[in-house]
Motif scaffolding. Structure first.
Motif, PDB file in Angstrom:
ATOM      1  N   GLU A  84      38.042   8.255   9.344  1.00  0.00           N
ATOM      2  CA  GLU A  84      37.704   7.816   8.001  1.00  0.00           C
ATOM      3  C   GLU A  84      36.193   7.898   7.803  1.00  0.00           C
ATOM      4  O   GLU A  84      35.405   7.679   8.736  1.00  0.00           O
ATOM      5  CB  GLU A  84      38.171   6.383   7.766  1.00  0.00           C
ATOM      6  N   THR A 134      41.830   1.430  11.939  1.00  0.00           N
ATOM      7  CA  THR A 134      40.856   2.353  11.359  1.00  0.00           C
ATOM      8  C   THR A 134      40.044   3.106  12.398  1.00  0.00           C
ATOM      9  O   THR A 134      39.362   4.063  12.062  1.00  0.00           O
ATOM     10  CB  THR A 134      39.879   1.589  10.447  1.00  0.00           C
ATOM     11  N   GLU A 255      40.835   5.212   1.559  1.00  0.00           N
ATOM     12  CA  GLU A 255      40.769   4.668   2.911  1.00  0.00           C
ATOM     13  C   GLU A 255      41.041   3.167   2.899  1.00  0.00           C
ATOM     14  O   GLU A 255      40.944   2.506   1.872  1.00  0.00           O
ATOM     15  CB  GLU A 255      39.397   4.973   3.526  1.00  0.00           C
TER      16      GLU A 255
END
Length: 299
Positions: A84, A134, A255
């Motif tokens: 990300e 993440t 995201e």
């Protein structure tokens, strides 16, 4: 700080933050090392014909082409292909604690309590990031950490090397980085010509934005601001950049805004702020943002 200059600082932060978003968009249409090579080619084309370096500066520029061009930017673009944008921007901020460690090892600078605490806080932020979904996979994580290390090595080289104007440095290191990153693209990527021919606004927009807006315009503005204001006044504001990247990644790329990302990101940036509080008291100071290392004016 006059309100006009404050708005300029915010403009620079937004340009640098949006650069991460443009890279993510461009990677949909171009392989990462190809995009990096094209970016360097455009920067060199726009700067080198109008600048000169001396023979004494050449060895430094060649080293920067490897540490900053290949290691920092090459690994950054590859890493962002699998991570990300917000998480990548936060991990690359670890270049500051890495630089502090390298300075202690190679320049024999004393590692005092406050920067040591800052490093622990930053690395604890990475551990918090690792506790959620993440954090990228092992390969992307390693590449992003190596990119941060490349930024740290670059700062060590700039701190010990001869003085070079920032934009001159950017142009010439870009020129010498072209064969390094280009060879990597030829060895590890395929269908480069097809990618260039078929790329649309995302691919070419990322190349142009990264070269012109981020490297030349934003850094030119930043260098102008550094001549008007102290580094101690500007660097804390620049720490907003990764936070803006996270926000833009959520708004524009969909995201995640996970709790561990917010807490971990705050710890990473907070630790860097603790380190910089001490570093900004020394003169001269070497500091950098997303694109060009800079030997800052004395305080």
């Amino acid at each position: 700080m006059p309100l006009r200059d404050f708005y300029l600082v915010l403009a620079v932060i937004l340009i640098w933050a949006f650069n991460n978003i443009m890279i993510k968009l461009g990677l949909v249409e171009m392989p990462p090392l190809l995009m990096t090579t094209l970016r360097f080619a455009l920067v060199a084309m726009l700067i080198v014909p109008f600048t000169r370096i001396t023979r004494a500066q050449l060895p430094l520029v060649l080293k920067l082409a490897a540490s900053f061009g290949l290691m920092h930017f090459g690994f950054l673009f590859i890493g962002l292909n699998y991570a990300e944008a917000g998480t990548g921007a936060l991990l690359v901020q670890l270049g500051t604690p890495f630089a502090t460690i390298l300075a202690a090892i190679f320049l024999k600078e004393r590692l005092r309590l406050k920067p040591a605490i800052g490093m622990l806080v930053s690395f604890s932020g990475v551990m918090v990031l690792a506790g959620g979904p993440t954090l990228p996979g092992p390969l992307a994580l390693t590449l992003l950490l190596l990119s941060a290390l490349g930024w740290a090595i670059t700062n060590l080289l700039v701190k010990t090397g001869p003085e070079i104007e920032p934009l001159t440095m950017a142009g010439w290191l870009s020129m010498f980085a072209i064969p390094l990153v280009g060879t990597g693209s030829l060895l590890f990527e395929q269908h480069q010509w097809t990618a260039m021919m078929e790329a649309g606004w995302r691919g070419w927009g990322a190349v142009i934005y990264s070269a012109v807006m981020s490297s030349i315009i934003a850094y030119g503005l930043w260098n102008t601001l550094l001549r008007r204001h102290s580094v101690a006044r500007l660097i804390p504001l620049s720490l907003l950049t990764p936070a803006v990247v996270v926000l833009l990644g959520v708004l524009m790329l969909g995201e995640s805004m996970a709790l561990n990302k917010l807490i971990g990101g705050a710890l990473v940036v907070g630790g860097i702020a603790i380190i910089n509080v001490r570093r900004l008291k020394k003169a001269p100071v070497v500091t950098a943002e997303d694109d060009v290392p800079l030997r800052a004016p004395k305080q």
